[in-house]
Enzyme design. Structure first.
Site, short mmCIF file in Angstrom:
data_model
loop_
_atom_site.label_atom_id
_atom_site.label_comp_id
_atom_site.label_asym_id
_atom_site.label_seq_id
_atom_site.Cartn_x
_atom_site.Cartn_y
_atom_site.Cartn_z
N ILE A 542 0.79 -1.15 -0.02
CA ILE A 542 -0.40 0.32 -0.10
C ILE A 542 0.72 1.48 -0.43
O ILE A 542 1.76 1.37 0.69
CB ILE A 542 -0.68 -0.18 1.15
CG1 ILE A 542 -1.48 -1.12 1.08
CG2 ILE A 542 -1.51 0.90 1.33
CD1 ILE A 542 -2.41 -1.65 0.07
N GLU A 543 0.99 2.06 -0.86
CA GLU A 543 1.72 3.29 -0.85
C GLU A 543 1.16 4.43 -1.25
O GLU A 543 1.09 5.52 -1.31
CB GLU A 543 2.91 2.88 -2.46
CG GLU A 543 3.94 1.66 -1.99
CD GLU A 543 4.39 1.28 -3.32
OE1 GLU A 543 4.92 2.29 -3.80
OE2 GLU A 543 4.59 0.78 -3.31
N THR A 544 -0.68 4.55 -1.86
CA THR A 544 -1.27 5.23 -1.23
C THR A 544 -2.51 5.30 -0.40
O THR A 544 -2.70 3.96 0.53
CB THR A 544 -2.29 5.60 -2.60
OG1 THR A 544 -2.64 4.86 -3.22
CG2 THR A 544 -0.97 5.79 -4.13
#
Length: 717
Positions: A542-544
């Protein structure tokens, strides 16, 4: 000629396992390789049920090309444009070996078709010597011989099909007879078939039919008006039946009704399913040479409402031979399980298992190697896919924790030549593969969406009224990897286009967890993208968006998995900065098995920043702040400078980092690579990483200096 596979089960039990039977009149043979339907899937995708019995891969359209080697073209799957042996146009398709072997393990036969009706540049022979030499080459490169240029690696095809539609017919009998001579005395049965036009005598195969033994002919009752299926007065199956019994060299030759799968596949001869069913029924009743039906081709048949299913139903529902009894599944499981246990005992695997804390991990590694070897032995003995599947389950249930893992992301085609999943499971280099990415949680029809680039994406086929890709053809690859002791997970998020990830509430996270459980893990659903294959877990990259409610998501997955016979894993891939902005809530409030820390793309803590590299901080976090105090920390690395702006280091530097981390940090779990396709392009950097992990790790040595506590979740099951 009937073909049975005999399994002695190492002398423990014996008997014949059901396999392909040429004597039946219910067989369905299909051509694959020309992508006539426009959405050709990998070979194994067409071997997932009992519909198809034989697959002819076509076509080898050049007998003598560059380097005096042949060439073939399987369209979007493998062709000279993908990769060829040096100095030739002979494609190197060794990544297809698992698909071929998967099909064979399910009782199918897979053959190579020579010729083809399209562009045929150089087929035929100039002399008997020419035909003999070519037969030897085919034997060595595709069948039971040996060669340094085997396009399908260790996979051994089941025979050859002659779809000769150009040039003369001379010396094909010599070719066939030489193949037969080479095969004499071989423990494996090899088949030779032909695909003549419906007009008798055939202008290209008559010599072979009269003077050599062909097992079957797939008569093309299409493209010739005089004798096509849609010409009720001209359809000449009776003439072919008579030819088979009176003129053919093999008086037991089987005649198949060859049909096009739609009007797209042939200009003349297509008939609807009902009409074809009547033709098949009549042929079975009236002609004893009837062997079944042939379809050109399977991709187009699939596109045309799965036309092959109605053809098979006609064959089996009206067959004079009927359907053979199916073995009891519970008995098969018991046989496989007991057999496996005895094999393990014979190979003396159990002595590696120990309660001594100083030797436990060393024993676990060697127990896995030993039992994996016994599993391979079992597979070669059983052959039957169902028995092997049960035995594989039995074996994996006995595995202990595997440490020093090497794992990689797959799915984004970063290297530009991404192969099917099973191609990366052929050795011991990679232990875990994360398939990425599911970049939309809530899309059309309330379903998620994922994209595996050139292998499977919404563009290759979706479930109705959704953008959820239907990748059921990948089930065979997933199960092949799992049978080799790998774990396969689905990665959610991704660093690219993450259009709709995250949750708005606990309820939202819980509902999504149930959906993921039912469609990818241990639940049930009508829209399972990988069919019957059950993934081993999930990865959160998860990067956003925010970190909220990911702990609720993980806890719900854990709740669903409680009491299940299969072990499921949940991992995460945080950035190297602590705390991670997107995953900290999950790490602090729910049980994650491992973190694949991305020591790249962030200059402050990346691998190439010797003073900023913060593995020590992550080791401390794992032991003191993480909800799971046995959390494993993996050193996440890019596979080349191409895949990341910051953080790539060469193999020697990385080896030093790995060795140092293994010595200093007890939470160290191994190395993560992004991604595996690029790693192969970069000199197979994954090999040097695995060498560093296993060759220099104190955990792999018998004289390990101290015990370590095991993770509650992270182990091979």
């Amino acid at each position: 000629m009937q073909f049975f596979v005999l399994a002695s089960l190492l002398g423990l039990t014996g008997g014949a396992l059901a396999a392909f039977d040429m004597n039946k009149n219910t067989n369905l043979a299909v051509y694959w390789g020309q992508n006539t339907g426009g959405n050709q899937q990998q070979l194994a995708a067409y071997c997932q049920d009992d519909t198809v019995d034989t697959i002819m891969m076509g076509f080898m359209n050049v007998f003598k090309g560059e380097g005096n080697q042949p060439s073939f073209d399987f369209s979007n799957i493998c062709s000279p444009g993908n990769s060829s042996f040096d100095g030739t146009n002979l494609p190197n398709c060794n990544y297809m070996a698992p698909d071929i072997q998967t099909c064979q393990s399910k009782g199918k036969i897979v053959t190579l078709s020579l010729g083809g009706g399209g562009k045929v540049e150089n087929v035929g022979f100039e002399s008997a010597d020419d035909a003999t030499s070519f037969a030897d080459l085919i034997w060595n490169e595709f069948l039971g011989g040996s060669s340094e240029t085997r396009p399908f690696g260790k996979a051994v095809l089941d025979g050859i099909d002659l779809d000769i539609e150009t040039q003369g017919q001379e010396f094909y009998d010599v070719f066939v007879n030489r193949i037969r001579s080479n095969a004499k005395g071989n423990s494996k049965q090899f088949f030779v078939t032909g695909a003549p036009q419906c007009i008798l005598p055939d202008g290209h195969l008559n010599t072979a039919l009269l003077n050599s033994d062909l097992d079957a002919i797939y008569v093309q009752f299409y493209n010739n008006k005089q004798c096509a299926l849609d010409n009720t007065s001209g359809f000449n199956m009776a003439a072919w039946d008579n030819f088979a019994k009176t003129k053919s060299h093999n008086k037991n030759i089987k005649v198949y009704v060859g049909a096009p799968s739609s009007t797209n596949a042939a200009g003349i001869g297509f008939v609807d399913a009902k009409t074809l069913s009547g033709i098949i029924t009549s042929a079975q009743k009236n002609f004893s040479s009837m062997g079944g039906a042939m379809l050109f081709d399977i991709t187009d048949a699939t596109r045309n409402g799965n036309f092959q299913n109605s053809v098979k139903a006609s064959l089996t529902g009206n067959s004079k031979r009927g359907i053979e009894d199916v073995k009891d599944a519970h008995g098969a499981w018991a046989l496989a399980y007991i057999t496996l246990k005895r094999i393990n005992a014979k190979m003396n695997c159990q002595h590696y298992r120990t309660s001594d804390p100083l030797r436990r991990d060393f024993g676990a590694v060697n127990f896995r190697r030993c039992t994996t070897a016994s599993q391979m032995h079992l597979q070669s003995s059983l052959v039957s896919s169902n028995l092997f599947r049960y035995a594989s389950f039995a074996l994996r249930s006995d595995h202990h924790t595997a440490i020093l893992d090497s794992l990689g992301y797959w799915g984004q085609n970063t290297g530009g030549n991404q192969k099917n999943l099973a191609a990366y499971c052929q050795d011991d280099t990679v232990d875990t593969i994360m398939m990425g990415f599911m970049n939309i949680f809530h899309d059309l029809g309330g379903k998620p969406r994922f994209d595996f680039s050139n292998i499977c994406s919404p563009g290759t086929g979706v479930f109705p009224a959704t953008n959820l890709a239907n990748c059921s053809f990948m089930a065979a690859d997933i199960e092949t990897c799992q049978s080799k002791g790998k774990i396969i997970t689905l990665s959610l998020g991704g660093g690219g286009t993450s259009e709709d990830v995250g949750f708005t509430s606990t309820e939202d996270a819980t509902i999504f967890a149930d959906l993921i459980w039912n469609e990818f893990l241990g639940g049930t659903s009508d829209t399972r993208p990988f069919g019957s294959a059950v993934l081993d877990g999930l990865d959160l990259d998860i990067e956003t968006q925010g970190p909220e409610f990911y702990d609720d998501f993980v806890n719900r997955i854990r709740s669903n998995a409680q009491g299940h016979s299969k072990q499921f894993f949940i991992t995460a891939a945080p950035q190297c900065m602590l705390p991670d902005a997107h995953l900290n809530t999950a790490l602090v409030n729910s049980d994650i098995d491992a973190v694949y820390v991305q020591f790249y793309n962030t200059p402050q803590c990346s691998l190439d920043n010797s003073t900023g590299f913060n593995m020590e901080a992550w080791d401390d976090f794992a032991k003191t702040s993480s909800h799971n105090k046995n959390l494993k920390v993996y050193v996440g690395v890019p596979s080349s400078a191409k895949v990341t702006g910051v953080g790539f280091v060469d193999a020697q530097t990385l080896s030093g980092i790995i060795t140092d981390s293994q010595q200093k940090f007890s939470s160290m779990g191994g190395v993560m690579l992004f991604d595996i396709s690029d790693a192969q392009n970069n000199g197979n950097i994954q090999n040097s990483i695995k060498d560093a992990l296993t060759g220099k790790s104190k955990r792999a040595l018998e004289d390990a200096s101290r015990p370590r506590v095991r993770s509650r979740h992270f182990r091979l099951d």
